[in-house]
Design an enzyme around this catalytic site. Structure first.
Site, mmCIF file in Angstrom:
data_model
loop_
_atom_site.group_PDB
_atom_site.id
_atom_site.type_symbol
_atom_site.label_atom_id
_atom_site.label_comp_id
_atom_site.label_asym_id
_atom_site.label_seq_id
_atom_site.Cartn_x
_atom_site.Cartn_y
_atom_site.Cartn_z
ATOM 1 N N ASN A 21 -1.669 15.629 28.062
ATOM 2 C CA ASN A 21 -0.710 14.535 28.140
ATOM 3 C C ASN A 21 0.129 14.529 26.852
ATOM 4 O OD1 ASN A 21 0.384 11.891 27.602
ATOM 5 N ND2 ASN A 21 -0.784 11.139 29.331
ATOM 6 N N HIS A 73 -8.683 9.459 29.925
ATOM 7 C CA HIS A 73 -8.405 8.288 29.086
ATOM 8 C C HIS A 73 -9.451 8.146 27.990
ATOM 9 C CE1 HIS A 73 -6.716 4.526 27.733
ATOM 10 N NE2 HIS A 73 -5.690 4.799 28.513
ATOM 11 N N THR A 131 -2.479 2.415 29.135
ATOM 12 C CA THR A 131 -2.968 1.962 30.434
ATOM 13 C C THR A 131 -4.321 1.268 30.269
ATOM 14 O OG1 THR A 131 -1.934 3.964 31.276
ATOM 15 C CG2 THR A 131 -3.292 2.726 32.815
ATOM 16 N N HIS A 185 2.743 11.172 23.626
ATOM 17 C CA HIS A 185 2.883 10.720 22.241
ATOM 18 C C HIS A 185 3.715 11.659 21.365
ATOM 19 C CE1 HIS A 185 0.856 7.238 23.311
ATOM 20 N NE2 HIS A 185 -0.283 7.840 23.605
ATOM 21 N N GLU A 190 -8.497 9.908 39.820
ATOM 22 C CA GLU A 190 -8.758 10.226 38.418
ATOM 23 C C GLU A 190 -9.624 9.094 37.894
ATOM 24 O OE1 GLU A 190 -5.605 11.630 35.806
ATOM 25 O OE2 GLU A 190 -6.478 10.510 34.141
ATOM 26 N N ARG A 218 7.072 5.637 32.101
ATOM 27 C CA ARG A 218 6.845 4.188 32.169
ATOM 28 C C ARG A 218 8.130 3.482 32.565
ATOM 29 N NH1 ARG A 218 1.764 2.769 29.415
ATOM 30 N NH2 ARG A 218 2.312 0.636 29.925
ATOM 31 N N HIS A 252 3.719 10.273 31.420
ATOM 32 C CA HIS A 252 3.809 8.966 32.079
ATOM 33 C C HIS A 252 5.238 8.464 31.940
ATOM 34 C CE1 HIS A 252 1.857 4.676 32.449
ATOM 35 N NE2 HIS A 252 2.861 4.853 33.272
ATOM 36 N N GLU A 312 2.358 10.619 35.728
ATOM 37 C CA GLU A 312 1.695 9.320 35.838
ATOM 38 C C GLU A 312 2.774 8.288 36.106
ATOM 39 O OE1 GLU A 312 -0.427 8.497 32.271
ATOM 40 O OE2 GLU A 312 -1.765 10.184 32.531
ATOM 41 N N ARG A 360 9.355 3.819 27.301
ATOM 42 C CA ARG A 360 9.076 3.716 25.853
ATOM 43 C C ARG A 360 8.824 5.076 25.210
ATOM 44 N NH1 ARG A 360 3.085 0.998 25.793
ATOM 45 N NH2 ARG A 360 4.138 -0.624 26.966
HETATM 46 N N1 PXP Z 1 -5.062 9.592 32.336
HETATM 47 C C1 PXP Z 1 -4.296 8.489 32.571
HETATM 48 C C2 PXP Z 1 -4.144 8.015 33.966
HETATM 49 C C3 PXP Z 1 -3.625 7.843 31.509
HETATM 50 O O1 PXP Z 1 -2.864 6.754 31.764
HETATM 51 C C4 PXP Z 1 -3.727 8.376 30.218
HETATM 52 C C5 PXP Z 1 -2.958 7.748 29.099
HETATM 53 O O2 PXP Z 1 -1.598 7.918 29.310
HETATM 54 C C6 PXP Z 1 -4.533 9.520 30.028
HETATM 55 C C7 PXP Z 1 -5.202 10.090 31.098
HETATM 56 C C8 PXP Z 1 -4.700 10.149 28.673
HETATM 57 O O3 PXP Z 1 -5.371 9.252 27.853
HETATM 58 P P1 PXP Z 1 -5.490 9.561 26.307
HETATM 59 O O4 PXP Z 1 -4.109 9.571 25.746
HETATM 60 O O5 PXP Z 1 -6.331 8.435 25.787
HETATM 61 O O6 PXP Z 1 -6.166 10.898 26.179
#
Ligand code: PXP
Length: 239
Positions: free
Chosen positions: A6, A190, A100, A9, A150, A44, A42, A69, A48
């Site tokens: 992901n 997550h 999330t 960030h 998931e 959003r 994601h 996402e 953001r």
């Molecule tokens: N899976 C989902 C559905 C999420 O919303 C997120 C965060 O955007 C992640 C995985 C990844 O989480 P993390 O950034 O804490 O590894």
């Protein structure tokens, strides 16, 4: 087990200055070269971090697969239908949240989730539902026709004691077993990091982990020394 990286960030770091770098599209290329099996972003509703431009370019440039996402909201559903990512993960979304929080309440929203799942899957996008490891949510997920869930690993990741962590791990194991029995594919994500990820091997039938924050955070430290050295070198050579 596959790794979806992901890269939200990377875009957070760009948006904090409204700059053109760091570019998540470049990050995706590096992640793939390092072995990522997929790229997750994601989009959003408040935009953001990830922007529509990122999704469009990622669809053109990545070699693996894009997992988008998204909330069950008209605006993003339209974008997903336009961009046709290989996968989409339906998540709950609140504007004020930092990330999330909790899984999607499929039980309380079966009709809407079924409707969105169907239009996305009919458009060629495989849908997963981001849910808490609860029997009710998994049974509701089955009703929607989504091919994957998931499992939300946030409670497991946030556990303060080993006993608590094992209790959360047991929930994930039971949830994965039930989903598999119902013919639903199982992903998880997550809050997974370099300490807790190895416990995911105890969860059966997991096909993919989606990990973002811990990877981007570690990248800062494993790359910071080189970045400072390069800048120092540029400054010194101009003395
Ligand atoms: N899976 C989902 C559905 C999420 O919303 C997120 C965060 O955007 C992640 C995985 C990844 O989480 P993390 O950034 O804490 O590894």
């Amino acid at each position: 087990m596959q790794l979806g990286v992901n890269i939200d960030h990377i875009a957070t770091l760009r948006e904090v200055r409204k700059a053109i770098f760091p570019d998540p599209v470049k990050a995706a290329e590096i992640a793939e070269m390092a072995g990522a099996d997929g790229i997750t972003v994601h989009l959003r509703e408040d935009r953001r971090h990830i922007q529509e431009r990122d999704v469009a370019l990622l669809m053109e440039t990545i070699d693996t697969k894009l997992n988008l996402e998204m909330a069950v909201a008209k605006d993003v559903v339209e974008k997903a239908l336009e961009y046709k990512p290989q996968c989409a993960c339906l998540v709950p979304e609140k504007r004020e949240e930092l990330t999330t929080e909790g899984g999607l309440n499929v039980c309380g929203n079966v009709d809407e989730v079924t409707r969105v799942t169907k239009i996305l899957q009919d458009n060629g996008t495989v849908v997963s539902l981001f849910i808490d490891p609860s029997e009710d949510q998994i049974k509701a997920a089955e009703e929607t026709g989504a091919k994957f869930i998931e499992l939300h690993t946030g409670e497991f990741a946030n556990a303060k004691t080993e006993i608590e962590q094992m209790k959360e791990l047991d929930k994930l194991i039971a949830a994965a077993e039930l989903a598999h029995k119902l013919g639903i594919g199982v992903n998880a994500g997550h809050g997974l990091d370099y300490h807790n990820v190895s416990l995911m091997h105890k969860v059966p039938h997991l096909e993919e982990l989606n990990i973002g924050h811990s990877i981007v955070a570690r990248a800062v430290f494993v790359g910071l020394e080189k970045a400072v050295r390069e800048m120092k070198e540029l400054i010194r050579s101009n003395d």
